[in-house]
Motif scaffolding. Structure first.
Motif, short mmCIF file in Angstrom:
data_model
loop_
_atom_site.label_atom_id
_atom_site.label_comp_id
_atom_site.label_asym_id
_atom_site.label_seq_id
_atom_site.Cartn_x
_atom_site.Cartn_y
_atom_site.Cartn_z
N SER A 91 0.84 -1.20 0.00
CA SER A 91 0.00 0.00 0.00
C SER A 91 0.87 1.24 0.00
O SER A 91 2.04 1.21 0.42
N LYS A 92 0.27 2.34 -0.47
CA LYS A 92 0.94 3.63 -0.46
C LYS A 92 -0.10 4.72 -0.32
O LYS A 92 -1.17 4.64 -0.91
N THR A 93 0.23 5.74 0.48
CA THR A 93 -0.71 6.82 0.76
C THR A 93 -0.35 8.04 -0.09
O THR A 93 0.82 8.40 -0.21
N LYS B 221 -8.00 -4.93 6.99
CA LYS B 221 -8.46 -4.99 8.37
C LYS B 221 -7.54 -4.16 9.25
O LYS B 221 -6.36 -4.50 9.42
N GLN B 222 -8.10 -3.08 9.81
CA GLN B 222 -7.38 -2.23 10.76
C GLN B 222 -5.97 -1.92 10.28
O GLN B 222 -4.99 -2.13 10.97
N HIS B 223 -5.91 -1.40 9.05
CA HIS B 223 -4.63 -1.00 8.48
C HIS B 223 -4.19 0.31 9.10
O HIS B 223 -4.99 1.19 9.39
N ILE B 224 -2.90 0.46 9.27
CA ILE B 224 -2.35 1.63 9.96
C ILE B 224 -2.69 2.93 9.24
O ILE B 224 -2.83 3.99 9.87
N ASP B 225 -2.84 2.87 7.90
CA ASP B 225 -3.12 4.09 7.13
C ASP B 225 -4.60 4.31 6.86
O ASP B 225 -4.98 5.33 6.29
N SER C 92 -5.42 -2.32 -8.55
CA SER C 92 -5.25 -1.71 -7.24
C SER C 92 -6.61 -1.33 -6.67
O SER C 92 -7.56 -1.05 -7.40
N MET C 93 -6.69 -1.34 -5.33
CA MET C 93 -7.88 -0.92 -4.61
C MET C 93 -7.59 0.40 -3.92
O MET C 93 -6.56 0.55 -3.25
#
Length: 639
Positions: free
Chosen positions: A360-362, A603-607, A622-623
């Motif tokens: 993942s990437k923000t 599930k309860q991802h930090i970002d 990608s989602m």
């Protein structure tokens, strides 16, 4: 009994052969035959054939190289072993309920404890009533099979007729489309001809004016050169005429200079090609199944007795009590609707592929404002990403690297968004409005606004139809705003007081409103299933094309608990159903029939905090998750 069968099957040897020596068998032996005498019609082994040849020197002997000329075994087809074609069925293994030959016995059933001869079994079986009834049972089954075969043949004929009819409809539709395109071309050519004729007339008039002016000024010039009048009066008259003609020519020249730049240009209407590019065909081919049950009129002691199956109360497909109270499903459900639900329940479909994330990437969506609500995400055909910010009433356009290209201020606070063609989206907003926004060369242009007679919350699109939720109902509209039907309704709306609602920039106020019980909605790629979230009963409702409730699924309370903000609901191009809620910090994948949660994709991802929207991009695998209070999106790469 087993020893008798063994003696019957094998005498003198544990081996069995397709062809045994005749002389050895006469002497209680068992030897494989290597030769065959056509005149004696007997088989011989390599030793016994020597004695035969000594006695019958003129008999023609066939060895195994000519085995194709050897005779077939004379075993009746009914008594023939299915595994060993040349062997006769002689026994019955009760341990396996199987007819066997002597080879079967030696290789597969020698250790069985209940092997009997068929002749003994028949004597025992003839005393049972089932043996006498078997003929009637077989006759009934034969009639059923014949009836089914006839039905299938009739069905095949009707399929061929349907196929030809659909081909005719396709040809007719294509002809109608061609006629429409021909008419559009004819109208455009007519406009072109009118423009050309008008311009030709105008230019011809201009040429005539120029010709007359040239003639007049030439006449004055020549007359001035010919006359040498010393009288002042004629000179003044010529001078005055020259001035008048010069002024006319000057006016003509100025007008001609302006008209001289006129030309014809053609700007094609791109909506035609764009609309065609979004279609995969001229229509849908549907395989409708009309289920029928064949009544069983016979029973057999060799089959297990059928017992009635009780439906489990915990079956998600049967949880329709809340919907019945709301009026969507009444006690007097029609037979066709009931059969439709049963068809979906009994349908065997391929399992949905589970979406699995690997990284993942923000990315920051740099929108001006202290609070944010990324309540909608979708993608153009070219891969540009559109993000809807409900708090700041903005639509944001991102490029392929998730950088902002442009922003568009919306007149009212938006609720949700969906794509309607290759480069246009529809956005629901406060005060019963829908904005149609086009992406063109990096610009966001509001093409038109549609005003409805009810609130507009969730929105979805499928084949030129809009699905819009309105507080307690789900409606189907045409893209131009014509109401087609009310698909689903739930009147259990509840009042919420003291909630701050922002109707636009700087227009925040406290209001008493009703919770939109029917909030988010989505449609499967084939249009067969329509999904809607019910935040009062905390259910995901799955409907058929005509609005029949297929199933209801009770979601985790945190997914659907918040009264105003719509849960994130999205169906991928492959039909996978994704759902997220404000307080869950989880993205769930639900099966396409809406009966169970297949996986917690995130599930309860930090970002991920307060997710309000989710979108899956097939182009980038990608989602993308949008959130409340954060001007960020989290992009998850999938496996």
């Amino acid at each position: 009994m087993a020893s008798n069968l063994e003696c019957s099957i094998h005498s003198g040897s544990d081996l069995s052969f397709d062809f045994s020596c005749f002389i050895c068998q006469e002497n209680d032996g068992n030897t494989e035959a290597e030769f065959y005498c056509d005149e004696c019609s007997k088989f011989y082994c390599s030793k016994c054939v020597e004695h035969h040849n000594y006695l019958y020197k003129k008999h023609a002997i066939l060895n195994k190289e000519n085995i194709s000329q050897w005779p077939e075994t004379n075993v009746d087809e009914l008594e023939q072993c299915q595994e060993h074609k040349k062997e006769k069925l002689t026994g019955f293994c009760e341990d396996h309920s199987q007819l066997i030959c002597q080879v079967c016995h030696e290789h597969n059933h020698k250790e069985c404890s209940h092997v009997v001869l068929i002749v003994d079994k028949v004597k025992e079986f003839q005393r049972k009533e089932d043996f006498k009834q078997m003929s009637a049972t077989v006759d009934t089954q034969h009639q059923q099979l014949v009836h089914l075969k006839d039905s299938f043949e009739e069905n095949m004929k009707s399929l061929e007729i349907s196929y030809k009819k659909i081909l005719e409809e396709l040809i007719s539709l294509r002809k109608a489309i061609n006629n429409s395109l021909d008419e559009l071309e004819k109208n455009t050519k007519k406009d072109l001809d009118i423009f050309l004729a008008t311009m030709r007339t105008s230019i011809k008039n201009d040429i005539e004016i120029c010709t007359r002016s040239i003639k007049n000024i030439t006449f004055l010039k020549e007359d001035s050169q010919k006359r040498k009048d010393k009288n002042e009066e004629p000179s003044f008259i010529k001078y005055r005429k020259c001035i008048d003609q010069s002024l006319k020519v000057e006016s003509v020249l100025q007008e001609m200079t302006i008209k001289n730049e006129r030309t014809l240009m053609f700007y094609p209407d791109t909506t035609i090609q764009q609309t065609l590019s979004t279609l995969s065909g001229l229509g849908q081919i549907l395989d409708t199944v009309q289920q029928s049950q064949t009544k069983k009129t016979t029973e057999s002691s060799v089959t297990r007795q059928n017992k009635p199956t009780a439906f489990s109360q915990s079956d998600p497909g049967n949880q329709t009590s809340d919907l019945t109270k709301s009026g969507q499903v009444s006690d007097s459900v029609s037979t066709s609707s009931h059969q439709l639900v049963q068809r979906y329940k009994g349908a065997v479909s391929m399992p949905d592929p589970i979406i699995k994330v690997k990284s993942s990437k923000t990315y920051k969506v740099d929108i001006t404002g202290f609070e944010h609500k990324l309540s909608g995400i979708c993608e153009t055909a070219a891969g540009e990403l559109l993000i809807l910010d409900g708090y700041n009433s903005k639509l944001v356009l991102l490029d392929h690297t998730y950088k902002i290209v442009n922003q568009c201020d919306l007149p009212r606070q938006p609720n949700s968004m969906c794509r309607i063609d290759s480069n246009r989206v529809a956005v629901t907003a406060a005060f019963c409005q829908i904005y149609f926004i086009r992406v063109s060369y990096g610009l966001l242009i509001i093409d038109r606004t549609l005003k409805l007679q009810h609130e507009c919350w969730g929105i979805a699109h499928h084949q030129r139809k809009l699905y819009i939720t309105a507080k307690d109902a789900l409606y189907r509209y045409t893209v131009d705003g014509r109401l087609l039907s009310k698909i689903y309704e739930d009147n259990s709306s509840r009042r919420c007081t003291g909630l701050k609602i922002q109707f636009g920039p700087g227009q925040e106020q406290s209001e008493t409103i009703f919770t939109p019980t029917v909030s988010s909605c989505a449609v499967s790629p084939d249009g067969e299933r329509i999904y809607a979230t019910n935040v009062v009963s905390k259910q995901l409702v799955t409907l058929s094309r005509d609005g029949t409730v297929i199933s209801t699924l009770a979601q985790p309370a945190q997914d659907l608990c918040y009264p105003i903000w719509l849960p994130g609901l999205h169906v991928t191009d492959s039909g996978q159903v994704l759902l997220c809620g404000l307080w869950s910090e989880t993205v769930h994948q639900v099966d396409r029939d809406g009966r169970q949660i297949l996986a917690e994709v995130v599930k309860q991802h930090i970002d991920v905090s307060y997710p309000t929207s989710v979108y899956y991009s097939k182009r980038t695998s990608s989602m993308i998750v949008g959130m409340q209070e954060y001007n960020e999106i989290v992009v998850f790469k999938t496996q």
